[in-house]
Write a protein that holds these residues in place. Structure first.
Motif, mmCIF file in Angstrom:
data_model
loop_
_atom_site.group_PDB
_atom_site.id
_atom_site.type_symbol
_atom_site.label_atom_id
_atom_site.label_comp_id
_atom_site.label_asym_id
_atom_site.label_seq_id
_atom_site.Cartn_x
_atom_site.Cartn_y
_atom_site.Cartn_z
ATOM 1 N N SER A 1 -5.860 20.432 -3.887
ATOM 2 C CA SER A 1 -6.358 19.250 -3.181
ATOM 3 C C SER A 1 -6.912 18.236 -4.171
ATOM 4 C CB SER A 1 -7.397 19.635 -2.129
ATOM 5 O OG SER A 1 -8.621 19.935 -2.742
ATOM 6 N N GLY A 2 -7.550 18.717 -5.253
ATOM 7 C CA GLY A 2 -8.000 17.794 -6.293
ATOM 8 C C GLY A 2 -6.822 17.051 -6.908
ATOM 9 N N TRP A 3 -5.758 17.811 -7.166
ATOM 10 C CA TRP A 3 -4.571 17.221 -7.766
ATOM 11 C C TRP A 3 -3.900 16.241 -6.788
ATOM 12 C CZ3 TRP A 3 0.812 18.110 -6.755
ATOM 13 C CH2 TRP A 3 1.672 17.613 -7.753
ATOM 14 N N ALA A 4 -3.746 16.664 -5.539
ATOM 15 C CA ALA A 4 -3.076 15.815 -4.548
ATOM 16 C C ALA A 4 -3.850 14.528 -4.300
ATOM 17 C CB ALA A 4 -2.901 16.583 -3.233
ATOM 18 N N SER A 5 -5.187 14.589 -4.497
ATOM 19 C CA SER A 5 -5.988 13.407 -4.190
ATOM 20 C C SER A 5 -5.836 12.318 -5.255
ATOM 21 C CB SER A 5 -7.463 13.797 -4.046
ATOM 22 O OG SER A 5 -8.039 14.017 -5.309
ATOM 23 N N VAL A 6 -5.381 12.686 -6.448
ATOM 24 C CA VAL A 6 -5.210 11.664 -7.501
ATOM 25 C C VAL A 6 -3.741 11.374 -7.798
ATOM 26 C CG1 VAL A 6 -7.425 12.103 -8.630
ATOM 27 C CG2 VAL A 6 -5.420 13.423 -9.312
ATOM 28 N N ARG A 7 -2.843 12.089 -7.104
ATOM 29 C CA ARG A 7 -1.419 11.863 -7.355
ATOM 30 C C ARG A 7 -0.947 10.643 -6.567
ATOM 31 N NH1 ARG A 7 2.983 16.038 -5.384
ATOM 32 N NH2 ARG A 7 1.710 15.579 -3.557
ATOM 33 N N THR A 8 -0.206 9.767 -7.218
ATOM 34 C CA THR A 8 0.325 8.583 -6.529
ATOM 35 C C THR A 8 1.832 8.527 -6.741
ATOM 36 O OG1 THR A 8 0.069 7.184 -8.453
ATOM 37 C CG2 THR A 8 -1.827 7.346 -6.989
ATOM 38 N N ASP A 9 2.473 7.515 -6.141
ATOM 39 C CA ASP A 9 3.924 7.371 -6.277
ATOM 40 C C ASP A 9 4.338 7.222 -7.732
ATOM 41 O OD1 ASP A 9 4.262 7.580 -3.613
ATOM 42 O OD2 ASP A 9 4.065 5.415 -3.246
ATOM 43 N N THR A 10 3.470 6.563 -8.508
ATOM 44 C CA THR A 10 3.841 6.238 -9.874
ATOM 45 C C THR A 10 3.248 7.191 -10.894
ATOM 46 O OG1 THR A 10 1.987 4.716 -9.871
ATOM 47 C CG2 THR A 10 4.159 3.778 -9.433
ATOM 48 N N GLY A 11 2.420 8.101 -10.491
ATOM 49 C CA GLY A 11 1.784 9.006 -11.450
ATOM 50 C C GLY A 11 0.439 9.445 -10.922
ATOM 51 N N PHE A 12 -0.611 9.108 -11.660
ATOM 52 C CA PHE A 12 -1.947 9.472 -11.212
ATOM 53 C C PHE A 12 -2.833 8.246 -11.151
ATOM 54 C CE2 PHE A 12 -0.127 13.278 -13.008
ATOM 55 C CZ PHE A 12 -0.395 14.190 -12.011
ATOM 56 N N GLY A 13 -3.786 8.247 -10.241
ATOM 57 C CA GLY A 13 -4.676 7.102 -10.133
ATOM 58 C C GLY A 13 -5.628 7.276 -8.975
ATOM 59 N N THR A 14 -6.418 6.240 -8.732
ATOM 60 C CA THR A 14 -7.455 6.337 -7.705
ATOM 61 C C THR A 14 -7.021 5.687 -6.386
ATOM 62 O OG1 THR A 14 -8.400 4.326 -8.589
ATOM 63 C CG2 THR A 14 -9.381 6.396 -9.346
ATOM 64 N N GLU A 15 -5.719 5.380 -6.270
ATOM 65 C CA GLU A 15 -5.252 4.637 -5.088
ATOM 66 C C GLU A 15 -5.599 5.313 -3.766
ATOM 67 O OE1 GLU A 15 -1.544 3.579 -7.759
ATOM 68 O OE2 GLU A 15 -1.024 3.840 -5.638
ATOM 69 N N TYR B 1 -8.101 7.224 -3.083
ATOM 70 C CA TYR B 1 -9.521 7.051 -2.791
ATOM 71 C C TYR B 1 -9.790 5.623 -2.318
ATOM 72 C CZ TYR B 1 -10.469 11.594 -4.813
ATOM 73 O OH TYR B 1 -10.493 12.935 -5.044
ATOM 74 N N VAL B 2 -9.108 4.654 -2.939
ATOM 75 C CA VAL B 2 -9.288 3.267 -2.516
ATOM 76 C C VAL B 2 -8.875 3.124 -1.056
ATOM 77 C CG1 VAL B 2 -8.490 0.896 -2.862
ATOM 78 C CG2 VAL B 2 -9.008 2.344 -4.848
ATOM 79 N N ARG B 3 -7.716 3.717 -0.690
ATOM 80 C CA ARG B 3 -7.278 3.653 0.720
ATOM 81 C C ARG B 3 -8.265 4.356 1.637
ATOM 82 N NH1 ARG B 3 -2.599 5.157 -0.982
ATOM 83 N NH2 ARG B 3 -2.503 7.110 0.197
ATOM 84 N N LEU B 4 -8.797 5.503 1.163
ATOM 85 C CA LEU B 4 -9.752 6.264 1.968
ATOM 86 C C LEU B 4 -10.964 5.411 2.346
ATOM 87 C CD1 LEU B 4 -10.904 9.064 3.016
ATOM 88 C CD2 LEU B 4 -11.852 9.341 0.728
ATOM 89 N N PHE B 5 -11.440 4.606 1.382
ATOM 90 C CA PHE B 5 -12.677 3.868 1.611
ATOM 91 C C PHE B 5 -12.460 2.447 2.110
ATOM 92 C CE2 PHE B 5 -14.242 7.208 -1.232
ATOM 93 C CZ PHE B 5 -15.346 7.612 -0.510
ATOM 94 N N THR B 6 -11.232 1.914 2.030
ATOM 95 C CA THR B 6 -11.058 0.506 2.424
ATOM 96 C C THR B 6 -10.145 0.321 3.631
ATOM 97 O OG1 THR B 6 -9.302 0.287 0.789
ATOM 98 C CG2 THR B 6 -11.523 -0.433 0.136
ATOM 99 N N SER B 7 -9.272 1.286 3.910
ATOM 100 C CA SER B 7 -8.423 1.112 5.094
ATOM 101 C C SER B 7 -9.309 1.217 6.324
ATOM 102 C CB SER B 7 -7.329 2.165 5.130
ATOM 103 O OG SER B 7 -7.854 3.387 5.579
ATOM 104 N N GLY B 8 -8.936 0.502 7.372
ATOM 105 C CA GLY B 8 -9.794 0.364 8.544
ATOM 106 C C GLY B 8 -10.348 1.660 9.088
ATOM 107 N N TYR C 1 -1.688 11.674 4.351
ATOM 108 C CA TYR C 1 -2.171 12.964 3.848
ATOM 109 C C TYR C 1 -2.915 12.834 2.523
ATOM 110 C CZ TYR C 1 0.524 15.515 7.360
ATOM 111 O OH TYR C 1 1.006 16.005 8.527
ATOM 112 N N ALA C 2 -2.416 11.963 1.642
ATOM 113 C CA ALA C 2 -3.035 11.860 0.319
ATOM 114 C C ALA C 2 -4.468 11.348 0.440
ATOM 115 C CB ALA C 2 -2.204 10.946 -0.574
ATOM 116 N N ALA C 3 -4.683 10.335 1.307
ATOM 117 C CA ALA C 3 -6.043 9.826 1.509
ATOM 118 C C ALA C 3 -6.906 10.897 2.167
ATOM 119 C CB ALA C 3 -6.015 8.564 2.367
#
Lengths: 261, 273
Positions: free
Chosen positions: A22-36, A38-45, A225-227
């Motif tokens: 879950s730690g790994w899945a939470s930082v995995r993005t389409d392009t590699g790794f990043g905080t995207e 988490y950003v969606r988790l806290f900013t999407s409605g 799921y990632a968020a």
């Protein structure tokens, strides 16, 4: 010996895998790794909003503080005093464990409404405190009983009031019990799902857990799921950190009286 | 001495108020509610025994009760076997045992709702590491989740029971030439009866009240096939807005659990006598 290491290691990997994943899945993005995520988790409605974190912190703080105060007083009373109704109250408190609280939450919902505590963080905290009481009162009573009686008597001879004795002499002596009780109250209140689900209605009262579960249950289309995994990490992190600090005393407390061998 | 009694009673007052107000009163209230038509909004009206006859007629409730019992048997057996196995593996002090115990116990630090969300992703087709297996069994994923989350906790309780058995009992058995299986069967299990009883009781009552895992993982589906009893209570109260009916089911569940605990206690008493 070899089977011990093989089985133990294989099982340890199996048990640790979901956490690491879950730690790994939470930082995995389409392009590699990043905080995207988490950003969606806290900013999407419909993810976590600052107010949800604040609500969780408030509920946990009130629950921990309330549990500590009430169970310290009660533990002191049960461990050191005789008074009418003592045994009945102790039995009633332990009976909370026997009655699954899912079955009385409907009545608590109605009752809190009568008390003007509908959809209220204070009402939720009071309920959470009550469900912590069997364990914490039991724990504190045992802690107080274990303090040598001479310690208290010498304080009384020196002219301390019973409250003064409690604060200055007894509290330092029962600190391990207080730490365990506080830790349990935090873990339970921070992670609780069913009680807030029933007792809180408006989204601006939601705790973090409700907000994240809502991302799953309110989504009619696809689930992010990632968020969601980022939310899991966010909620689990404080518990895991606390646990890492307390693990030794906790496991030891459980297995005390263990044989050396 | 009088004064000391007053002081003691004063210290116990906050607990007494909280236990009375938020435990005894709701316990009585849920009984009273079950005798009334009690809409979520609006005035309650006495209608006994309609909420109880409704319990018998509720088709979803019947299937939920059956599902919950099946789930409880399955979880109790599997969780007990796994937890006991883990406890036996890490019962002796030797190298690596601290690490193993921590690894098995660590899932307990994750809240149950969070753990359910974790497994929702882990077993999903979309981001899970095992695509093609995730959506196959709703019940299976809940079982995996509960084993992962609770095995370590039950292991720890069983460990306290294992370690309370005096070493010289094992020593005597070894001198008498008992095999490992005989020792386990004739010494370990009988001497651990109280701990085993505690663990089994917690597992069964916990499973009979299952909610989070199905609410989050399966939403009770597909086709209500994983709808548990507590989910039905929630649905009656907050979706069908009928608190009286929810209270009726709660009372039935409460009584069944009380009977269950009493019978279990009686059986265990007789066996150990």
């Amino acid at each position: 010996m070899r089977t011990y290491w093989f089985t133990g290691t294989a099982l340890a990997i199996l048990f640790l895998f979901p956490l690491l994943w879950s730690g790994w899945a939470s930082v995995r993005t389409d392009t590699g790794f990043g905080t995207e995520n988490y950003v969606r988790l806290f900013t999407s409605g419909n993810g976590i909003q600052p107010v949800h974190v604040l609500n969780s912190v408030l509920v946990s703080t009130m629950t921990v503080a309330g549990t500590l105060v009430v169970s310290t007083f009660a533990g002191y009373a049960f461990g050191r005093f005789r008074f009418p109704g003592r045994d009945l109250l102790f039995l009633l408190t332990l009976a909370i464990l026997m009655v699954p609280y899912a079955t009385i939450l409907i009545a608590l919902y109605v009752l809190l409404g009568w008390l003007g505590l509908e959809d209220s963080l204070i009402g939720l905290s009071l309920v959470l405190i009550v469900f912590q009481l069997p364990f914490s009162v039991f724990m504190m009573r045992n802690s107080f009983e274990a303090v040598p009686i001479e310690l208290e008597e010498s304080a009384r001879v020196d002219g301390c009031t019973s409250f003064g004795t409690l604060v200055r002499i007894m509290l330092p002596a029962v600190r391990p019990g207080l730490v365990t009780v506080g830790l349990f109250a935090f873990l339970a209140s921070w992670s609780e799902f069913f009680a807030p689900l029933i007792l809180l209605n408006s989204t601006d009262k939601f705790t973090t857990v409700l907000a994240v579960v809502n991302m799953r249950t309110a989504s009619h289309g696809s689930i992010d799921y990632a968020a969601l995994e980022a939310g899991v990490v966010f909620m689990a992190a404080p518990c895991l950190v606390l646990f890492a600090f307390m693990q030794r005393s906790y496991v030891r407390g459980f297995t005390s009286g263990a044989l050396k061998g | 001495m009088r004064r000391r009694a007053v002081t003691g009673a004063l210290y116990a007052t906050p607990a007494a108020v909280l236990v009375g107000l938020f435990f005894v009163v709701p316990l009585l209230l849920v009984g009273w509610m079950s005798l009334n038509r009690w809409p979520l909004l609006g005035k309650p009206r006495f209608n006994a025994p309609a909420n109880y006859t409704g319990v018998v007629d509720n088709a979803l409730l019947t299937s939920a009760a059956w599902f919950t019992v099946q789930y409880t048997v399955l979880i109790t057996v599997l969780l007990f076997v796994v937890a006991f196995g883990l406890a036996l593996l890490v019962q002796n002090r030797r190298k690596g045992v601290g690490f193993f115990r921590t690894a098995f116990f660590l899932p307990m630090a994750v809240g149950f709702a969070s753990a359910s969300l974790l497994f929702l992703g882990l077993l999903s087709e979309e981001i899970g590491p095992f695509p093609g297996t995730g959506d196959s069994s709703a019940l299976g994923s809940a079982v995996l989740l509960v084993l992962w989350r609770f095995a370590g906790f039950n292991m720890l309780i069983l460990l306290t029971g294992l370690q309370a058995i005096p070493l010289d009992v094992y020593e005597a058995a070894r001198i008498d030439g008992a095999t490992r299986w005989q020792t386990f069967r004739r010494i370990t299990v009988p001497m651990m009866r109280p701990t085993i009883a505690l663990v089994l009781t917690m597992m069964t009552t916990g499973s009979l009240l299952a909610f989070d895992q199905f609410w989050i993982l399966t939403r009770g589906g597909p086709d209500n096939s994983t709808t548990s009893l507590v989910m039905v209570i929630y649905r009656e109260a907050f979706i069908r807005l009928d608190l009286g009916s929810a209270a009726g089911i709660s009372v039935v569940l409460l009584v069944l659990l009380a009977v269950f605990s009493t019978v279990q206690l009686a059986v265990l008493r007789r066996r150990s006598a």
